[in-house]
Design a protein around this motif. Structure first.
Motif: not given
Length: 240
Positions: A40, A44, A83, A87, A97, A105, A108, A111-112
């Motif tokens: 994660l 990010c 959403s 983010l 995040l 987690n 996410n 998704s990212l």
């Protein structure tokens, strides 16, 4: 297991809409996995370096597709960002995040990685089948982190189970009902997109998430589905 169903009203407005779905059962309760927390942070960091401003985020094809969809529905995407836009905008502003739990987690991370909106809903909290349909007068919505109801006007496109709205404005704001906790053992993950715009990313995200559910979350059973105008519902107990 419930059925996931997308209404004819949504497909009438968006015949190009498509949905990759993962359903996972038997996820054991565990402490946060360091490998997921590291993944994660890495996603990010990568996106924070890619997006230098909120405008950069809005111009990404995966975000622009949702801004167009929300505009077509009469929703101001600046006031009601999808959403995935929310983010990415958070990262573009220099934020990050937090680590929540393994399921959140993991969702996410995927998704990212693929720049697609991914929901995560506790199946055991459903009040029947789960649908995307226009809201009705008797539907209720409990905002995330709240105990009280919020008024939702009829006709808003929502994720709903029974008369409990799970996500407002399609992929904008998730409810307190059905939120994922460390003890959530059965989870429904919808991944929303559009043919010709983000369908390849939705398919890739579905495969990535299904693999993560098996190998990292250690789910006992993982099933995958594809829903579109030609196949508008999926029995979550029978995968592909």
């Amino acid at each position: 297991m419930p059925v996931f169903r997308v209404s004819r009203e949504l497909f009438a407005a968006f015949p190009e809409a498509c949905f990759g779905v993962v359903a996972a059962e038997g996820i054991p309760p565990r402490e946060p996995d360091p490998s997921l927390e590291s993944a994660l942070r890495a996603e990010c960091d990568k996106l924070r370096g890619l997006f230098k401003s909120v405008q950069d985020v809005r111009e990404h094809p995966g975000v622009a597709a949702w801004r167009d969809a929300f505009t077509r529905l009469g929703w101001n995407p600046n006031r009601f960002p999808s959403s995935i836009e929310a983010l990415l905008s958070r990262l573009a502003k220099g934020g990050g995040l937090p680590s929540i739990n393994n399921v959140v987690n993991g969702a996410n991370v995927v998704s990212l990685r693929h720049v697609v909106p991914i929901g995560a809903h506790d199946i055991d909290s459903f009040a029947g089948d789960v649908e995307i349909r226009p809201s009705r007068d008797d539907d209720t919505f409990t905002p995330f982190g709240s105990a009280g109801f919020e008024v939702v006007p009829p006709g808003e496109m929502v994720y709903v189970s029974g008369n409990q709205i799970r996500t407002r404005r399609w992929v904008w704001r998730q409810s307190e009902n059905g939120k994922i906790t460390a003890s959530s053992g059965r989870v429904f993950f919808p991944i929303d997109g559009f043919y010709g715009k983000t369908s390849d990313q939705v398919r890739a995200a579905r495969e990535d998430l299904a693999s993560l559910c098996k190998t990292v979350l250690e789910a006992a059973l993982v099933t995958e589905f594809w829903v579109d105008a030609g196949s508008p519902e999926a029995d979550l107990s029978v995968g592909v």
